[in-house]
Design a protein around this motif. Sequence first.
Motif, short mmCIF file in Angstrom:
data_model
loop_
_atom_site.label_atom_id
_atom_site.label_comp_id
_atom_site.label_asym_id
_atom_site.label_seq_id
_atom_site.Cartn_x
_atom_site.Cartn_y
_atom_site.Cartn_z
N LYS A 1 37.71 50.98 33.85
CA LYS A 1 37.77 49.99 34.92
C LYS A 1 37.86 48.57 34.37
CE LYS A 1 35.28 49.33 39.30
NZ LYS A 1 34.03 49.77 39.96
N GLY A 2 38.71 47.79 34.98
CA GLY A 2 38.82 46.38 34.65
C GLY A 2 38.73 45.53 35.90
N TYR A 3 38.39 44.27 35.75
CA TYR A 3 38.20 43.36 36.87
C TYR A 3 39.03 42.10 36.70
CZ TYR A 3 34.02 45.97 38.34
OH TYR A 3 33.15 46.94 38.78
N SER A 4 39.36 41.50 37.84
CA SER A 4 39.95 40.16 37.84
C SER A 4 39.54 39.45 39.11
CB SER A 4 41.48 40.21 37.74
OG SER A 4 42.06 40.63 38.97
N ILE A 5 39.62 38.12 39.07
CA ILE A 5 39.48 37.33 40.28
C ILE A 5 40.50 36.19 40.19
CG2 ILE A 5 37.56 35.96 39.33
CD1 ILE A 5 36.57 35.80 42.32
N THR A 6 41.21 35.99 41.29
CA THR A 6 42.29 35.00 41.33
C THR A 6 41.95 33.91 42.33
OG1 THR A 6 43.84 36.82 40.90
CG2 THR A 6 44.78 34.72 41.61
N PHE A 7 42.16 32.65 41.91
CA PHE A 7 41.85 31.50 42.76
C PHE A 7 43.11 30.68 43.02
CE2 PHE A 7 37.81 32.28 40.54
CZ PHE A 7 36.91 32.27 41.60
N ASP A 8 43.12 30.03 44.17
CA ASP A 8 44.11 29.00 44.45
C ASP A 8 43.75 27.78 43.60
OD1 ASP A 8 45.57 26.85 45.48
OD2 ASP A 8 45.51 27.63 47.53
N ALA A 9 44.69 27.32 42.80
CA ALA A 9 44.39 26.24 41.86
C ALA A 9 45.17 24.96 42.14
CB ALA A 9 44.65 26.71 40.44
N LYS A 10 45.80 24.88 43.30
CA LYS A 10 46.64 23.71 43.59
C LYS A 10 45.86 22.41 43.48
CE LYS A 10 48.30 25.02 47.60
NZ LYS A 10 47.96 26.47 47.73
N ALA A 11 44.60 22.42 43.95
CA ALA A 11 43.82 21.18 43.98
C ALA A 11 42.86 21.06 42.79
CB ALA A 11 43.01 21.14 45.28
N ALA A 12 42.91 22.03 41.87
CA ALA A 12 41.98 21.99 40.74
C ALA A 12 42.44 20.97 39.71
CB ALA A 12 41.87 23.37 40.11
N PRO A 13 41.50 20.25 39.08
CA PRO A 13 41.88 19.21 38.11
C PRO A 13 42.11 19.79 36.72
CG PRO A 13 39.51 19.27 38.35
CD PRO A 13 40.05 20.30 39.30
N ASP A 14 42.95 19.13 35.94
CA ASP A 14 43.04 19.41 34.51
C ASP A 14 43.26 20.90 34.24
OD1 ASP A 14 43.10 18.75 31.88
OD2 ASP A 14 40.94 18.49 31.66
N LEU A 15 44.28 21.46 34.89
CA LEU A 15 44.51 22.90 34.80
C LEU A 15 45.07 23.30 33.44
CD1 LEU A 15 46.15 23.77 38.23
CD2 LEU A 15 44.00 24.67 37.32
N PRO A 16 44.72 24.49 32.96
CA PRO A 16 45.37 25.00 31.75
C PRO A 16 46.84 25.29 32.02
CG PRO A 16 43.95 26.67 32.72
CD PRO A 16 43.69 25.40 33.47
N THR A 17 47.64 25.23 30.97
CA THR A 17 49.08 25.42 31.11
C THR A 17 49.54 26.81 30.67
OG1 THR A 17 49.42 24.54 28.88
CG2 THR A 17 49.51 22.97 30.72
N GLN A 18 48.69 27.52 29.94
CA GLN A 18 49.09 28.82 29.39
C GLN A 18 47.86 29.72 29.28
OE1 GLN A 18 49.82 28.59 24.92
NE2 GLN A 18 49.75 26.44 25.52
N PRO A 19 48.07 31.03 29.09
CA PRO A 19 46.93 31.94 28.97
C PRO A 19 46.09 31.62 27.74
CG PRO A 19 48.96 33.17 29.37
CD PRO A 19 49.36 31.76 29.06
N VAL A 20 44.79 31.69 27.93
CA VAL A 20 43.83 31.53 26.84
C VAL A 20 42.87 32.71 26.86
CG1 VAL A 20 41.91 30.16 25.93
CG2 VAL A 20 43.99 29.02 26.73
N VAL A 21 42.68 33.31 25.72
CA VAL A 21 41.72 34.41 25.55
C VAL A 21 40.56 33.88 24.73
CG1 VAL A 21 41.36 36.74 24.66
CG2 VAL A 21 43.58 36.12 25.64
N ASP A 22 39.36 33.95 25.28
CA ASP A 22 38.16 33.49 24.58
C ASP A 22 37.44 34.70 24.01
OD1 ASP A 22 35.44 32.71 24.00
OD2 ASP A 22 35.79 30.87 25.13
N ASP A 23 37.44 34.83 22.69
CA ASP A 23 36.86 36.00 22.04
C ASP A 23 35.36 36.08 22.29
OD1 ASP A 23 37.09 38.18 19.83
OD2 ASP A 23 35.50 36.86 19.09
N GLY A 24 34.67 34.96 22.24
CA GLY A 24 33.22 34.98 22.39
C GLY A 24 32.77 35.27 23.81
N LEU A 25 33.50 34.75 24.79
CA LEU A 25 33.16 34.97 26.20
C LEU A 25 33.77 36.25 26.77
CD1 LEU A 25 33.54 31.33 27.57
CD2 LEU A 25 31.42 32.53 27.00
N HIS A 26 34.66 36.88 26.01
CA HIS A 26 35.31 38.14 26.42
C HIS A 26 36.04 37.96 27.76
CE1 HIS A 26 33.21 40.19 23.19
NE2 HIS A 26 32.10 39.61 23.60
N ILE A 27 36.86 36.93 27.82
CA ILE A 27 37.60 36.66 29.05
C ILE A 27 38.98 36.15 28.70
CG2 ILE A 27 36.77 34.27 29.24
CD1 ILE A 27 36.76 34.63 32.27
#
Length: 420
Positions: free
Chosen positions: A274-300
Amino acid sequence: MRLAVIGGGLIGVTTALALARRGHVVTLYERHPQLAGEASHANGGLLTPSQGDPWNAPGILGVLLRSLGREDSPVLLRARAVPRLTRWGLAFLRNARLDRYHAINRAQTALAVYSLERLRALTAELGLAYDQSNLGTLKVYRDPAALERAAALAQMVAPLGVRHRRLAGAAVTEIEPALRHVAGQLAGGLHFPDDGAGDARLYTEALAAAARAAGVVLRAGVTVTALLRRGGRIAAVATTAGEEAFEGAVLCAGVGSPALGRKLGLRLPVAPVKGYSITFDAKAAPDLPTQPVVDDGLHIAVTPLGNRIRFVGTAEFTGEDRRVNPARIANLVRAGQALYPQLKAALAGQEGFPWACLRPMTPDCLPILGASPVPGLWLNTGHGYLGWTTGAGSAEAVADLVSGKAPALSLERYGLGRFG
């Protein structure tokens, strides 16, 4: 040939289109009313030949044992799942030997590189739109030792066509400026410029339109209950809408594949993880990332998808339980906000779209591709956590094999026979 494709997720739809483009008459069956209703619906969105390393790395047994009873563990083994996983689990652990781990990594990476080439060619040819990006993937590390291990793995697969650039400390912000809020916590990162991203559901729906235009009959809301043999080979499928004759079939049913295989005397070692995801509307979010980032320590992994942003992670060995566990989703949200604290306020008022799915995993984390021991039945299943990346190439290779043509990528390493 007149062929049935069983399964209307990304793998099945891609396979149906590949077969139709080779002149076959194809009917695709999907038990849900809509296509891409399960593992293809809200996955991580990552197209990553850079992540061919299997989950059963050396030391995985200790990781699993320590996870028992820990809802916050990124890899979680539930005790109730152990009895049903015994045979599969022992094979999973045998493949955690260092020599097998490296061999599997090479095989997975070779398939992923070929597949991403095919996906991009198909995207360009058909003009597909699925919130895609081709900026690469950035993996960041908080632990210097973890960064060293990852860099060594990246060097091993570089000859297979996976380019990377190593970044020290805060230099990760050269690739992803939105990380500047946590740059002081990072030991560094690896950037893989040839990776991509996109919405697998939108991709599947766009391919389904192309498949219909190529003559594929799509039967959503119809469940295949059995594959029927006559004269020793597949000759028909039994469904909830009746029986239909065919000259062959391709099984692409994900975690549903083993049940159909058993009725033919086949043991398909595919287990749900089993895997999980959650998706948010980010139109109004500040300083958005531009590309996928995988954080090894946070496992996300955090993936921008057009005007949305998706947090994805965890591997839960829990049997056939498809329920969305709010505690697991909460873990993802906390990890995503720890990576991008600037998003916390903008996302706080949103429920988001939480999702859980069952990834179809084999004991060696490679898919099962090619002909089965049953004449007229081919297999394209068990893609696990990398199906979005390996789907296009697997479909092309299996369609070539069905058509009597040698695939551009040999399927010998991915056949069912490897399990004995």
